[in-house]
Structures are given as structure tokens and as C-alpha cells.
Enzyme design. Sequence first.
Site, short mmCIF file in Angstrom:
data_model
loop_
_atom_site.label_atom_id
_atom_site.label_comp_id
_atom_site.label_asym_id
_atom_site.label_seq_id
_atom_site.Cartn_x
_atom_site.Cartn_y
_atom_site.Cartn_z
CB CYS A 1 -59.10 -14.74 -23.76
SG CYS A 1 -57.69 -15.64 -24.45
N GLY B 1 -67.21 -22.22 -30.82
CA GLY B 1 -68.17 -21.64 -29.90
C GLY B 1 -68.82 -20.37 -30.41
CD GLU C 1 -58.13 -22.44 -36.40
OE1 GLU C 1 -56.88 -22.41 -36.28
OE2 GLU C 1 -58.89 -21.68 -35.78
CB ALA D 1 -60.77 -23.90 -34.44
#
Length: 317
Positions: free
Chosen positions: A225, A109, A128, A106
Site C-alpha cells: 500500500c 480482508g 499472521e 490479518a
Amino acid sequence: MDLSSDFITRTKALLGEEWDAFVQALNSQSPTSIRINNHKTEKPLLDRVLWSQSGYYLPQRPSFTFDPLFHAGCYYVQEASSMFIEQAFRQYIAEDDVRILDLCAAPGGKSTLIADIMGEGSLLISNEVIRTRANILAENITKWGNPNTVVTNNDPQHIGKLEGFFDFILVDAPCSGEGMFRKDEGATSEWSIDNVKLCKERQQRILADIWPALKTDGLLLYSTCTYNVDENEDNVQWICEELGAEVLPIEVKEEWEVSPSLRDGFPAYRFFPHKTKGEGFFCALLRKTSDEGSLKRRKDKEKISKSIIPFDCKDYV
């Protein structure tokens, strides 16, 4: 931007002379990027994301909710750095008919990106763990329009029971979010060394739980990230030593300005906002060399926390 002293000390040690340029980039405007759906729209006359065949930068961020093309799935709003996973897929499995798992999918992308690249006979499972986000994922997958994609809502431990089922697994792991600081100021106040440690432990739990589902010689792409080595290179080394894997190279072009691993001995790929037009991102590609790590995992479960902590894998929408 108000950065904690602990973050400054740790990250400045990693970047050295690049620290001032890094801070300047964090205080600049974040770029807006999209990836078009080649089955629904033509290539626009925009600046391209260099490492993606369908990624583009917008000159400014519009109100996407008022754009019917956005709701029709003609494009997806995705952070440019995270589009780099495309290179791993194109270089290793793009033409194969394989079973793929996007574990933390989720809002969708990376799943929609994979769906565009995978072979016509491939199957993509987009999972997810959080139910509300799984509903958003299902909506975005439906809008994108690839019929060979299934959305699930399961914990990694449960999927891990499908032993040797997947040829390729993407684990875009929940992390401390240092690469999100420019897009989400709240992430700076939530950051702490303790949270980095918690995220590292959670990532290892997720990886160990899902590892049995990857077939021997199958590929796992690990990404975050965040910038620190604890959640990045240290975890890649942990996968190799504890689960049984080798790290594979991904070809990059010099003009992309992708930074190398901060640890010697294996390739990994880092994106810093002062060097690339995007946010912070890390990834490494691993090949499963044996099932010994899976057996070790089943015999030694108590060494890894089994508490199910809700996690949130973002695509920077």
C-alpha cells in the site's frame, strides 16, 4: 496534509504533471467501501467497486460496531483498491482446487475475498505472525464462514520449510504505508527514506523465506500500500532475478483507470487516489520458474537480514 520534503521530491518525480491532482486527492475525504458475503446477504443498491464482483461504496461511513450484520459476517469493511487482487485469482485459479497461502493475512480482508473465489476443493492458509492480530484474523475468518480456511501464527521462515506445498501465495507485504496517508495521518509523520529502505529489506527477507514453499510454476501475488518504486517495481525485479520468476499480466479495463508499472519490461498495477476511487495500492503477479532461487537463498542467507521485525499487513479497516 503535512508531507515531508523528501516524500514530495520523490513522489513528485514519479507523478510529474499529475502531482497537483494527487495532492488534492490526499486532502479530500477517503471513500468507504465494503465487500458483501454472497452466502449471507443479497447485493445492495449501492455504487459498485468496478474491479470487484462483491465490492460496494457506502455514501458515508457508519458506526460498524453497532451493526449486527457486520458482526454476523454479512459484509467486510475493505479498502476498494485492495479488492483488485480478485482479478488475479479469477483470471488464473478461480475454478481450480489449489493450496493457497495468505502470508500477512490479518485482519482478514483479502483472505475472506479469496475464500469466496477459490474452488470448493481448495485449501486456504491464512497466516499472521503477530499473535494478537492472529486472534482478530481467526475471529473474522470464523464469521465469514468458509470451512476450507485454516488460521496460523507462524514466521515466514518456518512456513518456507513446506517446500513446494502451495500453488498460490499472496504476500501483502508490510510497507512504508504511503498509500495510507489519507486514512492515517500518523503514517505521514512516521515516513522517512530510511524507513523505506528498511521496509524494502524486510520485504525481501519475507519473500526469500517464503519462496521455497511455492511450487515450481506456482503463482505469487506481491502487493503493498505504498507508491515508491523501491518497495514495488524494484522488489518485483529482485524476485525475478534473485529467486527465479516471470511476471504475468492481469487483464484490466480502461474505465478502471488503473495505472501501469513505472518500470519498463514487466506489467504491474498501481492505484492512485486522484485516478481511482480508493487508496494507494500496488500489485504484481509472478510465476515461479525454477527452484534455483531457493537454492541460492539457502547458500547465501547472510546477505539478507534475519532479524524478525514485527510487521503489520493492513487491509485498511
